[in-house]
Design a protein around this motif. Structure first.
Motif, PDB file in Angstrom:
ATOM      1  N   GLN A  33     -15.809   8.641   7.330  1.00 40.13           N
ATOM      2  CA  GLN A  33     -14.872   8.256   8.188  1.00 40.13           C
ATOM      3  C   GLN A  33     -14.682   7.228   8.908  1.00 40.13           C
ATOM      4  OE1 GLN A  33     -14.327  10.977   9.890  1.00 40.13           O
ATOM      5  NE2 GLN A  33     -15.748  12.235   8.821  1.00 40.13           N
ATOM      6  N   VAL A  34     -15.490   6.251   8.049  1.00 41.41           N
ATOM      7  CA  VAL A  34     -14.685   4.536   8.055  1.00 41.41           C
ATOM      8  C   VAL A  34     -13.843   4.007   7.978  1.00 41.41           C
ATOM      9  CG1 VAL A  34     -16.115   3.945   5.936  1.00 41.41           C
ATOM     10  CG2 VAL A  34     -15.757   2.351   7.881  1.00 41.41           C
ATOM     11  N   ARG A  35     -12.842   3.501   8.678  1.00 44.34           N
ATOM     12  CA  ARG A  35     -11.967   2.996   8.026  1.00 44.34           C
ATOM     13  C   ARG A  35     -11.642   1.735   7.094  1.00 44.34           C
ATOM     14  NH1 ARG A  35      -7.363   5.159  10.753  1.00 44.34           N
ATOM     15  NH2 ARG A  35      -5.989   3.308   9.968  1.00 44.34           N
ATOM     16  N   HIS A  36     -10.935   1.081   6.593  1.00 55.93           N
ATOM     17  CA  HIS A  36     -11.305   0.554   4.712  1.00 55.93           C
ATOM     18  C   HIS A  36     -10.729  -0.635   5.413  1.00 55.93           C
ATOM     19  CE1 HIS A  36      -9.106  -2.103   2.241  1.00 55.93           C
ATOM     20  NE2 HIS A  36     -10.345  -1.351   1.066  1.00 55.93           N
ATOM     21  N   GLU A  37     -10.429  -0.704   6.800  1.00 58.48           N
ATOM     22  CA  GLU A  37     -10.537  -2.640   7.189  1.00 58.48           C
ATOM     23  C   GLU A  37     -11.823  -2.685   8.123  1.00 58.48           C
ATOM     24  OE1 GLU A  37      -8.341   0.354   9.988  1.00 58.48           O
ATOM     25  OE2 GLU A  37      -8.315   0.125   8.199  1.00 58.48           O
TER      26      GLU A  37
END
Length: 579
Positions: A472-476
């Motif tokens: 679920q982690v976002r790239h940024e």
């Protein structure tokens, strides 16, 4: 073992739900025929101001233009070919920025609707064509002969890719990659499985005349799929599922971004022999892609760096370059530097205990580093080990330590090799072992897994530790983590399993041991602070501060659950074919 992947976060109901109903008004035939769906109705539901997908429409345009600039020198240099252009809203929304814009669709009414909306200022640069995506290349050669005068961006957005029948998917995906070519990209948009429950409530339930009534519908919560009684079927994909699907169909994925109700992906095009007939072959070839070469160059640069080697020597202990296992309570009694060294040995022992190497086994160590795993195998299990390592410096250290241990006859350390191309004998090894090396493979881990499958005997075992990201982690959120190892992307457990599956492996076990990752980086930070002056004298103060920040980023990502670490074990299928 890995649990079912990426369950929707807004899911509070059971696996499948079926509503009892009276017969709804049909907008689709029982086969999901789109012929009764009017273009105007679809346009109004999808793209009007404040409509459910209005923000995604805008973000899709921004994303496409950004990737055109990043990979193809700007949209003004490119031709945009949209596969399944529908009502033309997406392609027309950015047609003024592209050199040419071509929409392909099989629905005549949708094409006519699109053509009526072409304004005078772009009419010479826009064309809508009727045809099947399985014949994409031939259609473009005939209808747009000037297509190849610049980079080509092939787009397929708004979940269009999800409605292709299974029997044409392989052909369609290959056509898209080949049309983009080596200088172009493919952009694919999925509807976001993490928003599936929200869509049921706020889109499908409120638009019964669009896709069919929710009464009598079958809802598969686990797989984010809706089938209405009118025959309409939709599947929503989580970011990691989107990546996995594209990997399985041979796409070279370079970006996956979750944007609200959508998941947008960018893939490299493929270099092909345009004089030869198009073939559909999803197997992975032996030759390197440019991305593999970039990965190899980055790994070599990182581990050949003199400052990095001083860090591993002074802080990590000089024998291991992998994360340690900190579950043994007795570790707390040791000095921090000794704790790191002992935890490294415990991680190796835990990994090997999962596969039980037998006396005389042949083992390949992918990303062998200083050779601590190889020496443990040779001295404790009487195995023959072949080390695969790209860093000349690491190989030299490994040879020196093996000589000191008297293990030269059991451990082979050849010239610098990549785990993408080892030059080892086919079907020769009983085990392939690796510790924290595959994270360097970035988005082409399946190439390394394919090489492992090639060198392993049938039913051979691939076992490794690896750092992965939470699905679920976002790239940024991961920029600081990626920067430490000079990475662009990192796999999740599920995408890593998908890559292994693509190479012909079956998952035996995944054991999450993220607590040890956190303790490992806390320990490294403690030692670095103790030895900061010593290390700065051999490197620089700026380097020490940058290393400290990188270690803190990894520690914090482990604490907040963004970064994970664990043990993976796979078995090579009997049916696996060599590359």
């Amino acid at each position: 073992m890995i649990s079912p992947a990426n369950r929707s976060r807004d899911n509070s109901l059971s696996y499948k739900t079926q509503f009892s109903s009276s017969k709804p008004t049909l907008t689709f035939s029982k086969l999901g025929d789109w012929s009764t769906m009017t273009a105007a109705r679809w346009h109004d539901a999808m793209y009007v101001k404040n409509g459910y997908f209005a923000e995604l429409w805008s973000e899709t345009i921004k994303y496409t233009l950004n990737k055109a600039q990043m990979y193809c020198n700007g949209a003004h240099m490119c031709t945009n070919v949209e596969v399944g252009s529908g009502t033309g809203d997406v392609i027309l929304g950015m047609a003024d920025k592209f050199r040419l814009s071509i929409g392909l669709d099989i629905n005549t009414e949708f094409l006519q609707f699109s053509e009526k909306r072409v304004t005078d200022d772009i009419k010479d640069r826009v064309k809508f064509i009727h045809g099947s995506a399985t014949e994409l290349i031939d259609i473009m050669k005939e209808e747009v002969p000037e297509l190849r005068s610049g980079p080509v961006i092939v787009t397929c957005v708004n979940n269009t890719i999800g409605i292709f029948p299974d029997e044409i998917k392989a052909a369609t995906y290959r056509q898209m990659q080949e049309l983009a070519g080596e200088n172009g990209i493919v952009i694919i948009g999925f509807w976001n499985g993490n928003k599936f429950g929200d869509a049921l409530q706020h889109f499908y339930a409120r638009n019964p005349k669009l896709c069919g009534s929710m009464e009598g519908a079958i809802i598969d919560w686990e797989n984010h799929t809706l089938i209405t009684s009118g025959g309409y079927r939709t599947h929503w994909s989580t970011p990691e599922e989107a990546r996995s699907v594209l990997l399985r169909y041979g796409f070279d994925v370079i970006d996956v971004t979750e944007i609200g109700r959508g998941v947008l992906c960018t893939c490299r095009g493929k270099s092909v022999d345009t004089s030869a007939p198009s073939t559909i072959d999803l197997s992975i070839g032996k030759s390197f892609s440019p991305n593999q070469k970039e990965v190899e160059d980055a790994v070599t640069s990182f581990y050949q760096n003199a400052f990095q080697q001083e860090f591993y020597k002074e802080v990590w202990g000089g024998q291991d370059q992998h994360i340690g296992l900190y579950t043994d309570p007795s570790l707390k009694c040791l000095r921090t530097s000794k704790r790191i060294s002992k935890a490294g040995c415990l991680a190796t022992e835990k990994l090997l205990s999962k596969v039980c190497p037998f006396d005389g086994a042949r083992i390949a160590d992918f990303g062998s580093g200083y050779g601590s795993t190889a020496r443990h195998l040779a001295s404790n299990y009487n195995c023959s080990v072949t080390c695969i390592e790209l860093s000349q410096y690491s190989n030299e250290i490994n040879r020196k330590l093996c000589m000191q241990a008297g293990l030269e006859s059991k451990i082979e350390i050849g010239s610098e090799k990549s785990f993408f191309k080892t030059d080892l004998n086919e079907s020769f090894f009983d085990f392939v072992i690796s510790q924290d090396a595959f994270c360097h493979a970035e988005d082409v881990a399946f190439r390394a897994f394919e090489e492992a499958a090639r060198v392993l005997k049938p039913n051979g075992i691939l076992a490794f530790t690896n750092t992965v990201v939470d699905p679920q982690v976002r790239h940024e959120e991961m920029e600081g983590v990626l920067e430490r190892l000079k990475l662009c992307v990192m796999d999740s457990p599920d995408s890593l399993v998908a890559a292994a599956d693509l190479a012909g492996f079956e998952l035996v076990e995944f054991e999450d041991s993220t607590d040890s990752l956190v303790q490992h980086f806390c320990s490294l930070i403690e030692v670095l602070r103790e030895k900061s002056d010593i290390l700065a004298g051999k490197t620089s103060k700026e380097y020490v501060m940058s290393i400290l920040k990188g270690l803190e980023n990894w520690r914090d990502a482990g604490i907040n659950g963004s970064l994970r670490w664990g043990f993976f074990v796979f078995s090579k299928s009997m049916e696996t074919k060599s590359a």
